[in-house]
Design an enzyme around this catalytic site. Structure first.
Site, PDB file in Angstrom:
ATOM      1  N   ASN A   1       0.804  -1.227   0.000  1.00  0.00           N
ATOM      2  CA  ASN A   1       0.000   0.000   0.000  1.00  0.00           C
ATOM      3  C   ASN A   1       0.837   1.279   0.000  1.00  0.00           C
ATOM      4  O   ASN A   1       0.319   2.367   0.243  1.00  0.00           O
ATOM      5  CB  ASN A   1      -0.942   0.005   1.208  1.00  0.00           C
ATOM      6  CG  ASN A   1      -1.837  -1.226   1.217  1.00  0.00           C
ATOM      7  OD1 ASN A   1      -1.649  -2.127   2.027  1.00  0.00           O
ATOM      8  ND2 ASN A   1      -2.767  -1.288   0.287  1.00  0.00           N
TER       9      ASN A   1
ATOM     10  N   ILE B   1       1.033   6.950  -0.021  1.00  0.00           N
ATOM     11  CA  ILE B   1       0.357   5.959   0.818  1.00  0.00           C
ATOM     12  C   ILE B   1      -1.096   5.820   0.379  1.00  0.00           C
ATOM     13  O   ILE B   1      -1.778   6.820   0.147  1.00  0.00           O
ATOM     14  CB  ILE B   1       0.386   6.380   2.306  1.00  0.00           C
ATOM     15  CG1 ILE B   1       1.822   6.625   2.753  1.00  0.00           C
ATOM     16  CG2 ILE B   1      -0.275   5.323   3.179  1.00  0.00           C
ATOM     17  CD1 ILE B   1       1.933   7.343   4.073  1.00  0.00           C
ATOM     18  N   CYS B   2      -1.567   4.570   0.263  1.00  0.00           N
ATOM     19  CA  CYS B   2      -2.974   4.341  -0.026  1.00  0.00           C
ATOM     20  C   CYS B   2      -3.671   3.966   1.273  1.00  0.00           C
ATOM     21  O   CYS B   2      -3.571   2.846   1.734  1.00  0.00           O
ATOM     22  CB  CYS B   2      -3.133   3.218  -1.047  1.00  0.00           C
ATOM     23  SG  CYS B   2      -4.844   2.869  -1.451  1.00  0.00           S
ATOM     24  N   LEU B   3      -4.324   4.956   1.882  1.00  0.00           N
ATOM     25  CA  LEU B   3      -4.999   4.726   3.162  1.00  0.00           C
ATOM     26  C   LEU B   3      -6.279   5.561   3.155  1.00  0.00           C
ATOM     27  O   LEU B   3      -6.227   6.773   2.911  1.00  0.00           O
ATOM     28  CB  LEU B   3      -4.064   5.138   4.309  1.00  0.00           C
ATOM     29  CG  LEU B   3      -4.538   4.858   5.736  1.00  0.00           C
ATOM     30  CD1 LEU B   3      -4.789   3.378   5.949  1.00  0.00           C
ATOM     31  CD2 LEU B   3      -3.509   5.363   6.743  1.00  0.00           C
TER      32      LEU B   3
END
Lengths: 186, 202
Positions: free
Chosen positions: B83, B91-93
């Site tokens: 991620n 960041i993939c959040l």
């Protein structure tokens, strides 16, 4: 992590009752902190899920994402009508903060023009305006050809002043006539 | 507006400092300038993960409209994680995007990122190459992540085999970072990695 601090706060506070006034606020300020600005809540409101906010802060949060109105702490559904204003004891003005901050936008309705003095005239402003301009040269006419009135400042016949006035009034007359012609043919 | 943002950041830093003393130093927050708009975050790699023992630096940019909009955060320390982009550190959040809530703080966000390191979401990847490896070859993924943690984040466990392969490529003049990315991408198959490198950089 706001919950943990709240839990710690309620453990030390003696009575988490309804009349949490300013005294208790001094004892434990953290318990009454707004969950958005982290400052002591002013114009406090509480959500149905029990989370405390300043009304201005919560309002701005709701405005930021109008399509997804959720509690900033627990993401429960929330709306303007589903929060309860809190009134402490020290607060003299018990005014609903939702009405005060931010001020609600006024309605966009405008009152009609007051025409009660001229019941006969159904025309708008524009009519009066154009009539006034049209009458202007005639006003000069009437002031030039007012034979009936005794003119107090008129000079006696034969004097140089009389000649000058006659000359002037003729100029004005021609100017007026030219102006009328210009109005008609232009 | 900027007032709320600055005041909140000030309070949040104070809070993190207070927590730092009690709960160990797995999370740190540091100001970069005095305008409260740019900060440096630091998280420790969670235990029992390939990131254990590593220290990861994050870039935090606070928008004018904070806390009504989320801060912009990316990894400055290179990291091998499904991620996180292995190139940019993006960041993939979800809480950094549409799931942001105004009651979240920089501390809770950093804790969430730390939790993300412990529990990757390969089905919602930021780096497709890493995510594919995570799903298809978990052991290779783990070794690669340990290697990256050792090289970039000061992790305690060197992976000698990988270090050696990187050295082989750097000795023939390949940039170290390029070599590491290519080897990591091609499951440390030195021939395929070399092929790839010289097809992109002839």
């Amino acid at each position: 992590m706001a919950e943990t601090s709240e839990a710690q706060a309620s453990a030390s506070a003696s009575a988490p009752g309804g009349d949490a006034g300013q005294e208790e606020e001094k004892h434990d300020e953290r318990m009454l902190e707004c969950n958005i600005c982290l400052d002591t809540a002013r114009d406090a409101v509480v959500s149905m899920c029990g989370h405390l906010f300043c009304w201005p802060c919560l309002h701005q949060w709701l405005e930021t994402r109008p399509s997804r109105q959720v509690c900033p702490v627990c993401k429960a559904a929330i709306s303007r009508d589903k929060v309860i204003p809190l009134y402490g004891r020290g607060n003299t003005k018990q005014e609903d903060p939702r009405n005060k901050v931010p001020p609600r936008p006024a309605g966009q309705r405008t009152e009609p023009e007051n025409n009660s003095g001229f019941p006969g005239f159904g025309f708008g402003e524009g009519f009066h305006m154009s009539f006034g301009i049209g009458a202007f040269p005639f006003g000069i006419f009437t002031s030039t050809f007012n034979f009936g009135d005794p003119r107090p400042s008129a000079a006696p016949r034969g004097t140089a002043q009389y000649e000058e006035e006659q000359f002037l009034s003729k100029i004005f007359l021609w100017v007026a006539i030219l102006f009328v012609l210009w109005l008609i043919f232009a | 507006m900027a007032n709320i943002a600055a005041q909140r950041i000030r309070r949040e830093i104070k809070e993190v400092m207070k927590n730092e003393e009690t709960a160990g130093a797995s999370i740190k927050l540091e100001l970069i300038d005095n305008r409260w708009t740019e900060l440096k975050g630091e998280i420790g790699g969670p235990p029992d993960t390939p990131y254990q023992g590593g220290t990861f630096i994050l870039e935090i940019k606070v928008p004018e409209t904070y806390p009504f909009n989320p801060p912009k955060i990316r990894f400055l320390t290179k990291i091998w994680h499904p991620n996180v982009s292995s190139v940019t550190g993006a960041i993939c959040l979800d809480i950094l995007k549409d799931q942001w809530a105004a009651a979240l703080t920089l501390r809770t966000v950093l804790l969430s990122i730390q939790a993300l390191l412990a529990a990757a979401e390969p089905n919602d990847p930021q780096d497709a190459v890493v995510a594919k490896q995570y799903r298809e070859d978990p052991h290779m993924f783990e070794m690669t992540a340990i290697h990256w943690t050792n090289v970039y984040a000061g992790g305690p466990t060197p992976v000698f085999e990988f270090n050696q392969k990187v050295r082989v490529l750097t000795e023939i003049g390949v940039n170290e970072q390029v070599a590491r990315v290519a080897l990591s991408t091609y499951h440390w198959d030195i021939e395929r990695a070399t092929e790839e490198i010289f097809s992109i950089y002839p």
